[in-house]
Motif scaffolding. Structure first.
Motif, PDB file in Angstrom:
ATOM      1  N   SER A 559       0.832  -1.198   0.000  1.00 59.39           N
ATOM      2  CA  SER A 559       0.000   0.000   0.000  1.00 59.39           C
ATOM      3  C   SER A 559       0.870   1.253   0.000  1.00 59.39           C
ATOM      4  O   SER A 559       1.973   1.259   0.546  1.00 59.39           O
ATOM      5  CB  SER A 559      -0.935   0.022   1.219  1.00 59.39           C
ATOM      6  N   ILE A 560       0.342   2.302  -0.629  1.00 61.04           N
ATOM      7  CA  ILE A 560       1.015   3.595  -0.680  1.00 61.04           C
ATOM      8  C   ILE A 560       0.330   4.503   0.327  1.00 61.04           C
ATOM      9  O   ILE A 560      -0.850   4.856   0.169  1.00 61.04           O
ATOM     10  CB  ILE A 560       0.950   4.192  -2.091  1.00 61.04           C
ATOM     11  N   ARG A 561       1.062   4.857   1.360  1.00 60.73           N
ATOM     12  CA  ARG A 561       0.526   5.694   2.421  1.00 60.73           C
ATOM     13  C   ARG A 561       1.543   6.770   2.769  1.00 60.73           C
ATOM     14  O   ARG A 561       2.710   6.687   2.397  1.00 60.73           O
ATOM     15  CB  ARG A 561       0.187   4.865   3.672  1.00 60.73           C
ATOM     16  N   ALA A 562       1.100   7.755   3.506  1.00 61.85           N
ATOM     17  CA  ALA A 562       1.990   8.787   4.024  1.00 61.85           C
ATOM     18  C   ALA A 562       1.470   9.208   5.389  1.00 61.85           C
ATOM     19  O   ALA A 562       0.274   9.094   5.669  1.00 61.85           O
ATOM     20  CB  ALA A 562       2.051   9.969   3.075  1.00 61.85           C
ATOM     21  N   PRO A 563       2.341   9.699   6.244  1.00 64.30           N
ATOM     22  CA  PRO A 563       1.882  10.137   7.560  1.00 64.30           C
ATOM     23  C   PRO A 563       1.012  11.386   7.504  1.00 64.30           C
ATOM     24  O   PRO A 563       0.327  11.705   8.467  1.00 64.30           O
ATOM     25  CB  PRO A 563       3.191  10.418   8.313  1.00 64.30           C
ATOM     26  N   ALA A 564       1.036  12.089   6.389  1.00 67.16           N
ATOM     27  CA  ALA A 564       0.170  13.252   6.159  1.00 67.16           C
ATOM     28  C   ALA A 564      -0.150  13.291   4.673  1.00 67.16           C
ATOM     29  O   ALA A 564       0.610  12.784   3.852  1.00 67.16           O
ATOM     30  CB  ALA A 564       0.872  14.532   6.599  1.00 67.16           C
ATOM     31  N   PRO A 565      -1.279  13.871   4.271  1.00 64.09           N
ATOM     32  CA  PRO A 565      -1.626  13.913   2.854  1.00 64.09           C
ATOM     33  C   PRO A 565      -0.527  14.581   2.027  1.00 64.09           C
ATOM     34  O   PRO A 565       0.059  15.584   2.438  1.00 64.09           O
ATOM     35  CB  PRO A 565      -2.915  14.737   2.831  1.00 64.09           C
ATOM     36  N   GLY A 566      -0.238  14.007   0.883  1.00 63.03           N
ATOM     37  CA  GLY A 566       0.815  14.548   0.031  1.00 63.03           C
ATOM     38  C   GLY A 566       0.701  14.019  -1.382  1.00 63.03           C
ATOM     39  O   GLY A 566      -0.284  13.365  -1.746  1.00 63.03           O
ATOM     40  N   ILE A 567       1.714  14.304  -2.197  1.00 65.83           N
ATOM     41  CA  ILE A 567       1.717  13.897  -3.607  1.00 65.83           C
ATOM     42  C   ILE A 567       3.088  13.334  -3.963  1.00 65.83           C
ATOM     43  O   ILE A 567       4.121  13.922  -3.624  1.00 65.83           O
ATOM     44  CB  ILE A 567       1.382  15.083  -4.526  1.00 65.83           C
ATOM     45  N   TYR A 568       3.075  12.187  -4.631  1.00 66.99           N
ATOM     46  CA  TYR A 568       4.291  11.610  -5.198  1.00 66.99           C
ATOM     47  C   TYR A 568       4.247  11.787  -6.705  1.00 66.99           C
ATOM     48  O   TYR A 568       3.218  11.543  -7.341  1.00 66.99           O
ATOM     49  CB  TYR A 568       4.393  10.117  -4.858  1.00 66.99           C
ATOM     50  N   VAL A 569       5.371  12.203  -7.285  1.00 66.89           N
ATOM     51  CA  VAL A 569       5.537  12.252  -8.733  1.00 66.89           C
ATOM     52  C   VAL A 569       6.837  11.541  -9.070  1.00 66.89           C
ATOM     53  O   VAL A 569       7.879  11.830  -8.469  1.00 66.89           O
ATOM     54  CB  VAL A 569       5.590  13.700  -9.267  1.00 66.89           C
ATOM     55  N   GLY A 570       6.762  10.604 -10.004  1.00 66.18           N
ATOM     56  CA  GLY A 570       7.971   9.905 -10.390  1.00 66.18           C
ATOM     57  C   GLY A 570       7.669   8.607 -11.101  1.00 66.18           C
ATOM     58  O   GLY A 570       6.650   8.472 -11.790  1.00 66.18           O
TER      59      GLY A 570
END
Length: 604
Positions: A559-570
């Motif tokens: 799963s793709i999660r983060a400790p706070a909402p954000g955006i990954y680009v790559g």
């Protein structure tokens, strides 16, 4: 009675010749409200057009396909090229077309052919310059009548600087030009023969640029001499949105001159977000007592970027969440993703309440109205009733295999010295970039929300409709592989060189069974709230893409999660973050190499 009849016939005869005034009383003038009872006024201070004011104008006008008439008559003749002006306003507003209406001949202003575009308009834009030029050309003509008819149909009239002052009933700074001073003396507050405005806002005198030009007290003698008037002084980046008997303030402060002393001054200040009752001439509480109990918190953003989607607008931002009435020191920094268009300029306090462990229910004003509407904001953790933003080091640690990761955020305020960092920057043309910066330039992975209208060239990233590009940048330009999505749903991918799409860039929307999607691009919403825009190969996320991460927690290989909402680009491979990329979280950022959704190595 016979003399009255003869006068009426004579007046109608003069009007028929085209040089006289039209009916002094229109249906709009017979309204019982101070402002328009059906339509809207946007009265702007005449400085930089903020994103919020522009977005509200377009929403009230009817959206991207609105019928907008722009009137540049307040400008000097040397500054008016109708064709170029129309294109400039269309580009500024992000719409496909604007009709320009301009004359200084009152006979022309009274002709049915000239005002025909106003008869179908949903919005009117009154350019700044000198308000006496607008009065001389249009006061008492068919143009004024049809502008008021736009409001009667529920449309919107917007004007900044001179275009703001002319909307009042009493015209200030109306001294006309002379051979020695063709622009007129703008320092004269009351000029006999030029004291009447269009009266779109009844019993008012409106001044603008009051902060930049040190005009804060200039309305005082006007209101003292005419106590029936309400004086409104606009900071140049401020606007008021008027409907019926009230207005609310946007972007910057507004001064109210009501003829009463306020300490050692004859005016007081309204802040962005405040509401004013024009009939009672008093400030209106934002919330009722019951609503204030239900929403005990305030969310105040100091950074915000909006993403347009067919389903609505998302805001990615950061700011503080505080208990209403508590000291600011007790506030907590938060990063949020909200299902509403929110803005940071003006630092409006949005009433908020906790609605689950990682969710807020907030109240934000409808972009096409003045009602407060409920929206949802996802955020990080909750501690003692407030959202606690994890430290940048903890954010990095939860995203990576390292126990501690240095924060690579560029900071809040752009500097040419931004280097080897991840940041967010909003440009004067409305574009918003979030991603890597090197040597002060966009370089590496990132995404840009393209609001500026037109065709890209080597120096400008433009689009014929709002769009998002995600992928590689170099030297401030689109350089490398990327994906491009338009608001209408079209998706492209391929190579870009100096902002220009190359021969391999093609429309590649995925169709058919998602399990067999191959060499195509798509936008996919997932049950955990994440949203992916990017390339697919054999039914898997693979290639270049961006994913809005709304699922909070720690990423793993499932799963793709983060400790706070954000955006990954790559880069993606087999549905996972695999390869080079960057993650932007308001207040923190990281870039490097990812393997199976986890940051494994920082780029140097």
């Amino acid at each position: 009675m016979r003399n009255v009849y003869r006068l009426a016939v004579w007046w109608l005869f003069l009007s028929a010749l085209g040089g006289g005034a039209v009916s002094a009383q229109t249906l709009y003038d017979q309204r019982t409200t101070v402002g328009p009872d059906r339509g809207w006024l946007i009265i702007d201070g005449g400085g930089m057009l903020t994103n919020e004011v522009r977005d509200r104008f377009i929403a009230l006008a009817g959206g991207q396909n609105a019928s907008i008439v722009a009137i540049p008559t307040a400008l000097a003749d040397k500054d008016i090229d109708p064709d170029r002006y129309g294109m400039a306003i269309a580009r500024l507003l992000g719409v496909s077309h604007v009709t320009v209406l301009h004359t200084r001949d009152r006979t022309v202003a009274n002709s049915s052919a000239f005002v025909e575009p106003l008869e179908h308009a949903t919005a009117v834009w009154l350019e700044g310059g000198r308000q006496w030029r607008l009065a001389d050309a249009y006061l008492g003509t068919a143009v004024e009548r049809e502008i008021k008819a736009v409001l009667e149909r529920g449309g919107v009239v917007m004007g900044g600087s001179a275009g703001a002052t002319i909307q009042g009933s009493f015209l200030v700074r109306g001294a006309a030009g002379t051979p020695e001073n063709p622009d007129g003396d703008n320092a004269i507050m009351v000029s006999p023969g030029h004291v009447t405005g269009f009266g779109l806002l009844a019993d008012s005198a409106i001044d603008q640029h009051v902060d930049a030009r040190v005009r804060e007290a200039d309305l005082d003698p006007v209101i003292a001499a005419h106590p029936q008037l309400l004086g409104i002084g606009l900071y140049q980046d401020a606007a008021i949105i008027v409907h019926g008997d009230s207005f609310f303030v946007v972007s910057a402060p507004v001064l109210i001159h009501d003829g009463r002393p306020h300490g050692d001054r004859q005016y007081y200040t309204l802040s962005p977000g405040q509401v004013y009752d024009l009939k009672r001439r008093t400030v209106v509480p934002t919330l009722s007592a019951a609503e204030a109990q239900k929403y005990p918190l305030n969310l105040i953003l100091d950074r915000a970027a909006r993403i347009s989607e067919p389903s609505g607008t998302l805001t990615i931002g950061a700011g503080v969440l505080e208990s209403r009435g508590a000291a600011r020191q007790s506030a907590r920094e938060v990063s949020v993703v909200c299902t509403a268009g929110l803005y940071s300029i003006g630092e409006v306090a949005h009433p908020a309440r906790l609605d689950g462990a990682n969710s807020l229910d907030i109240l934000a004003r409808d972009p096409a109205g003045n009602e407060l509407r409920s929206s949802t904001c996802r955020f990080a953790n909750v501690a003692e009733g407030l959202a606690a933003q994890p430290s940048p080091a903890l954010l990095g640690a939860e995203l990576s295999t390292h126990s501690s990761v240095p924060n690579m955020s560029c900071g809040k305020v752009y500097s040419p010295n931004w280097d080897n960092c991840v940041g967010s920057l909003t440009y004067p043309n409305g574009n918003v970039y979030q991603g890597e910066f090197h040597h002060g330039m966009r370089d590496g992975f990132g995404f840009i929300i393209i609001n500026a209208k037109g065709v890209s060239d080597h120096n400008n990233i433009l689009s014929n409709e709002p769009s998002i590009y995600a992928g590689e940048f170099s030297g401030n330009r689109l350089n490398g592989h990327g994906v491009w999505f338009t608001l209408s749903g079209e998706g492209y991918s391929g190579t870009f060189v100096d902002n220009i799409p190359q021969a391999d860039v093609a429309k590649r929307n995925c169709t058919g069974d998602p399990g067999s999607w191959k060499n195509c691009v798509a936008t996919v919403h997932y049950p955990n709230g994440n949203l992916y825009r990017g390339e697919f190969v054999n039914g898997h996320r693979e290639g270049i893409g961006m994913i809005e991460i709304h699922a909070t927690g720690t990423s793993d290989d499932t799963s793709i999660r983060a400790p706070a909402p954000g955006i990954y680009v790559g880069e993606f491979k087999r549905d996972r973050l695999n390869g080079s990329g960057m993650i932007f979280i308001p207040g923190a950022g990281f870039y490097g190499t990812f393997a199976n959704n986890v940051l494994t190595a920082l780029s140097p």
